[in-house]
Each structure stands twice: as structure tokens, then as C-alpha cells.
Design an enzyme around this catalytic site. Structure first.
Site, PDB file in Angstrom:
ATOM      1  N   ARG A 163     -11.033  -0.203   3.081  1.00  0.00           N
ATOM      2  CA  ARG A 163     -12.488  -0.253   3.262  1.00  0.00           C
ATOM      3  C   ARG A 163     -13.217  -0.426   1.930  1.00  0.00           C
ATOM      4  NH1 ARG A 163     -12.387   5.390   6.211  1.00  0.00           N
ATOM      5  NH2 ARG A 163     -10.433   4.383   6.852  1.00  0.00           N
ATOM      6  N   LYS A 183       1.565   8.033   0.319  1.00  0.00           N
ATOM      7  CA  LYS A 183       2.066   8.049   1.684  1.00  0.00           C
ATOM      8  C   LYS A 183       3.448   8.712   1.738  1.00  0.00           C
ATOM      9  CE  LYS A 183      -0.120   3.697   3.153  1.00  0.00           C
ATOM     10  NZ  LYS A 183      -0.889   4.208   4.299  1.00  0.00           N
ATOM     11  N   ASP A 211      -5.868   6.605  -0.175  1.00  0.00           N
ATOM     12  CA  ASP A 211      -5.173   5.811   0.843  1.00  0.00           C
ATOM     13  C   ASP A 211      -6.154   5.175   1.820  1.00  0.00           C
ATOM     14  OD1 ASP A 211      -2.944   4.678   2.029  1.00  0.00           O
ATOM     15  OD2 ASP A 211      -2.608   6.374   3.374  1.00  0.00           O
ATOM     16  N   ASP A 268       0.833  -1.195   0.000  1.00  0.00           N
ATOM     17  CA  ASP A 268       0.000   0.000   0.000  1.00  0.00           C
ATOM     18  C   ASP A 268       0.871   1.249   0.000  1.00  0.00           C
ATOM     19  OD1 ASP A 268      -1.983   1.866   0.210  1.00  0.00           O
ATOM     20  OD2 ASP A 268      -2.325   1.544   2.361  1.00  0.00           O
ATOM     21  N   GLU A 270      -8.140   2.784   1.083  1.00  0.00           N
ATOM     22  CA  GLU A 270      -8.500   1.775   0.088  1.00  0.00           C
ATOM     23  C   GLU A 270      -8.969   0.469   0.687  1.00  0.00           C
ATOM     24  OE1 GLU A 270      -5.182  -0.004   1.720  1.00  0.00           O
ATOM     25  OE2 GLU A 270      -5.452   2.099   1.228  1.00  0.00           O
ATOM     26  N   ASP A 329       0.264  -4.655   4.980  1.00  0.00           N
ATOM     27  CA  ASP A 329      -1.134  -4.255   4.880  1.00  0.00           C
ATOM     28  C   ASP A 329      -2.025  -5.420   4.465  1.00  0.00           C
ATOM     29  OD1 ASP A 329      -2.794  -2.159   5.465  1.00  0.00           O
ATOM     30  OD2 ASP A 329      -2.816  -1.352   3.429  1.00  0.00           O
TER      31      ASP A 329
END
Length: 488
Positions: A340, A266, A336, A259, A338, A277
């Protein structure tokens, strides 16, 4: 995955001579004297420490024909006795490994119940875990290959069964740790799918993998949107342990194998840790493996939406609106957030299986670390009693949970001007609004809980049965919950 052959024995007599090189003794302050050969030296060390609380150390016996003794001082009543045994066994086997010892024994407390036997076996397996598969091992200490559980009395069949259960669960958790530890250029969505298929063949659960074409045909729009920025194709992994049939217990794990945040990139510092992640996904693979090996009577289905989240000219953009499997429109405010998105598709699909309950696990929010640190799993649920059930399981396994509210006021933070919902709700209550987003995709009559493991999936230092690194959190927690569901 790394394979290690270990010998685990249970004995009802104490070791003689150098029968084992290390002997781990859990010492409860209120325990009566037993007059055994190690007790005087241990007592002298405890006297020197005074009332300094829990600690552990090697003690000198002054003899060359007896094992090295590692005493773990425990405070009775501070935590469940089983967790104290797990911590003592884990710390002892780690200490033995650091000394380069090849065998270790663990002194079971007198009158130990099945839970303490299981926990001690788990500690011996969990405590010395380390992944060395990508480096030269020359000069590095190997784990003790022989582990003995010693008891002063005869060992019951229940205790032996508990040891077997503990070893299987710990091995599944260690395999989960390895998946989380491997780098992102190894663990891709395809690698996760191939690993699930291999574990299914080895242990007897079924696996189905949906690739991009099938995801497009079936309408997994949220998962596909997150995957747009990567050349690695997404997949949706479905695993099933049939058990005794009936309504399935469905476990869902976030499978973002790396991620970078997508367009909402990020910061560079610490981004290398984003390989973990997919810790929720790895835990689901561990749960299905253990369920099959333990022949759980419950029917268990594992679901993993797997993808990378990278920036590129094709990546989903802030302000885009996507429509997932549920048919609801989602405004993507921050790419970011993502996890969910992909979980919304998985939760929608899970309900089509007519489940007895759904548990999803995800490294979902940094806000969870702010709220709870690294000591508890956040639980968000609208289902009566489910948070208490998971809390009880966490007390048994040492993977503690803490509930956060899902009050309606938090839902308003997710209101969108142009879509059914937006994917973030601002800085305030970030873990709760993340949970509320997921709740939006679960019907009110479905038993469901979200576990945010962002603060507990990785440990920066060793303690008790947890070495530094990936924790494999969720494997034993969910299994204990499943056992309680089955006995209820």
C-alpha cells in the site's frame, strides 16, 4: 520468456480418422442428440455416472482409427456457457498433454456465439500452460502443438475474430504467469523494467523507467522507503498504449519482486511464495501487451512501482514516518504492509494523468484469503457503478469479483497519533482497511477501484483452464472491462 510455436486451425467439418489424436467434447446435459460418431460411447459413460454432476474423462470408442475422446460433462445454467467452454477446453488440452498427445480438437457446441469461440480458444491456450525453462525437460511431456476448433456449421468472420482475440489474451496471460513463476533472483525491479521495455519494442507501446535518482528528485518517498532494505534499486515503470487518444484508463500493479516483510519479518514457512508479490505488476505488463496487439481504441497507461522488501540495517523501521509523493505523512506500524505504501505513490502519480478511471491490482492482504478464499477477487471502490462493471467483466472471463465496503467507520482504524495516517488498521477488516488506505490517496471525483488478488494470483491445484501455479489473474478481466467501457 518461453516461446512455443503452435498451430491453431478452425474447421467446419469433423475430424476423419486420426486427423487429431484427441477430441474434446463439451457435453451439456440438456443438449439434443446429434448422432455423431462419438456420442454413443459418451452417452454410455454418462449413464454410468448418473446424476453425479460435472465431471470429465476419456471414453473408449473401441476403434483404432478414431481420435481419443475426452468428454467434459457440464451443467447448463450453472455458469455462463462461454466459461463452461473455456473450462472444458482447458481440461481437455491438459489431459491430452498428460497422455503425451501432439494434437487436440475441440468440438464447438452447435450455435456457439462469438463469446464461446473466444473462450474456447482461451481454454486451449491457458489449460496446458507450464513453465519448464529452469529444468531439464527430458522425459517431460510437451504441449500439443496443433489445436483445432471444430464446428458442424460454417464459421463466421466474427467467430474467427473472436478466436484471434482469445488467443492473444491467453498468450498475454500465459506470459504474465511466467513472470510470476520466475524466482526472485531472476525477477528483480530491473528485470521487470527491462521486460517492459522489450515488450514495448516488440508490440508497439512506449515505456519510461524512473530510477532511484529520478524518484528522489520527484518525491516518490513511500516507494523509496520500502526499498531501503535492499541492494536492488527500485524503479517506477510507465507504459502507454496510445489507442485513439483521449483520457487514459490507468492500470496500476504492485511490483514487490520479493517480500520478506522487511523488519516485520514474515515466518520462514511459505516465504518462498513471496516471489509472486509482483503478480499485479506482471498483469499490468500483460494488459499493455494485449492492448497493443489487439489495437484497442482506448488509451491505456500502465504503472508499476517496483522494489524488494527486505530487512537490513538500512531498512525502514516500525514507527518510522515517511512522506510520499502526495505530501501526506505515513506512520509505518508494520513494514510488511508495504504494498500500500508503494501504491500510494503510484496512485498519486496516476491522477496527474487526468485519467478516465484507475484500476489498481495487488496481492495486498492475507485477510482477503480469509474473507473470500481462492475463488474471487476483492473489489473496493467508492465510485458508483464501477464494482458492477468489474463484476460483469468477471462473469464473462471466469475471473469473478466480489465487492467489499468502504464505510467511513473503517477509516478510523487508520488514525495515527503523530502522522496523517498509519499503514495498518489492526486485524479486523484487514482487506477493507488496506483499501481505505489506498482510497486516502485518490480524490473523490476520480473513478478508481482496488482489486485485491491475494487469493487468486496462485492456485495450489489444477482445475478447468487453470493448471497448478500462477494464474495471471487480471489480464482478461481488465480487458473485458475496457471493452465494455469502449462500447458504452
Amino acid at each position: 520468456m518461453e516461446k512455443r510455436l503452435r498451430v491453431v486451425e478452425i474447421r467446419s467439418e469433423m475430424p476423419a480418422g486420426r486427423d487429431v489424436e484427441a477430441f474434446v467434447v463439451p457435453w451439456f446435459d440438456d443438449a439434443p442428440s446429434t448422432g455423431e460418431w462419438w456420442e454413443e460411447a459418451a452417452g454410455q459413460w454418462l449413464e454410468r455416472r448418473g446424476d453425479a454432476g460435472e465431471a470429465a474423462a476419456w471414453v473408449r470408442l473401441g476403434a483404432t482409427d478414431t481420435p481419443d475422446v475426452f468428454v467434459a460433462r457440464l451443467s447448463a445454467g450453472e455458469r455462463p456457457a462461454a466459461e463452461s467452454c473455456r473450462r472444458a477446453a482447458g481440461a481437455g488440452v491438459r489431459a491430452a498433454r498428460e497422455r503425451g498427445l501432439t494434437s487436440v480438437g475441440f468440438r464447438m457446441p452447435d450455435g456457439a456465439d462469438a463469446g464461446m469461440w473466444q473462450a474456447s480458444a482461451e481454454g486451449l491456450e491457458l489449460g496446458d500452460w507450464r513453465y519448464d525453462g529452469l529444468r531439464e525437460t527430458k522425459g517431460r511431456t510437451a504441449p500439443p502443438e496443433t489445436r483445432l476448433l471444430h464446428a458442424a456449421e460454417a464459421v463466421s468472420a466474427d467467430a474467427r475474430a473472436a478466436v484471434r482475440r482469445g488467443r492473444i489474451l491467453a498468450e498475454a496471460q500465459n506470459a504474465t504467469r511466467e513472470l510470476v513463476t520466475l524466482p526472485g533472483n531472476t525477477v528483480t525491479p530491473r528485470y521487470l523494467a527491462e521486460t517492459a521495455a522489450r515488450l514495448g519494442r516488440e508490440h508497439g507501446f512506449s515505456t519510461r523507467v524512473r530510477g532511484r535518482d529520478e524518484l528522489e528528485a520527484d518525491g516518490f518517498g513511500a516507494l523509496l522507503a520500502v526499498s531501503q532494505g535492499s541492494v536492488e534499486e527500485p524503479c517506477f515503470i510507465e507504459m502507454e498504449h496510445e489507442g485513439g487518444g483521449g483520457a487514459p484508463y490507468v492500470v496500476v500493479g504492485k511490483g514487490v519482486t520479493f517480500d520478506a516483510g522487511g523488519i516485520s519479518l514474515k515466518p520462514a514457512s511459505g516465504m518462498e511464495d513471496m516471489k509472486y508479490d509482483m503478480a499485479g505488476a506482471a498483469a499490468v505488463l500483460g494488459i499493455l501487451t494485449a492492448a497493443a496487439r489487439l489495437e484497442l481504441p482506448e488509451r491505456v497507461i500502465g504503472l508499476v512501482p517496483a522494489t524488494e522488501n527486505l530487512p537490513s540495517g538500512t531498512a525502514v523501521k516500525p514507527g518510522d514516518v515517511v512522506r510520499g509523493l502526495s505530501g501526506k505523512s505515513i506512520e509505518v506500524i508494520n513494514t510488511d504492509a508495504e504494498g500500500r505504501l508503494i501504491l500510494s505513490d503510484a496512485l498519486t502519480y496516476a491522477q496527474r494523468l487526468e485519467p478516465a478511471a484507475i484500476i489498481d491490482m495487488a496481492t495486498l492482504t492475507g485477510a482477503c484469503v480469509i474473507a473470500l478464499g481462492h475463488h474471487a477477487v476483492a473489489v473496493l471502490t467508492a465510485s458508483d457503478g464501477l464494482a458492477d462493471e468489474l463484476s460483469a467483466a468477471g462473469a464473462v472471463t471466469g475471473e469473478r469479483t466480489w465487492p467489499l465496503p468502504l464505510w467511513k467507520e473503517y477509516r478510523a482504524q487508520l488514525d495515527s497519533d503523530i502522522a496523517d495516517i498509519k499503514n495498518i488498521g489492526g486485524r479486523g477488516g484487514g482487506t477493507i482497511t488496506g483499501g481505505w488506505f489506498l482510497r486516502e490517496f485518490v480524490a473523490d471525483d476520480v473513478r478508481w477501484a482496488h482489486l485485491d488478488i491475494a487469493g487468486t494470483a496462485w492456485s495450489e491445484k489444477a482445475h478447468g483452464w487453470q493448471p497448478k501455479g500462477a494464474t495471471g489473474v487480471g489480464v482478461r478481466l481488465v480487458h473485458e472491462w475496457l471493452r465494455a467501457c469502449g462500447s458504452g
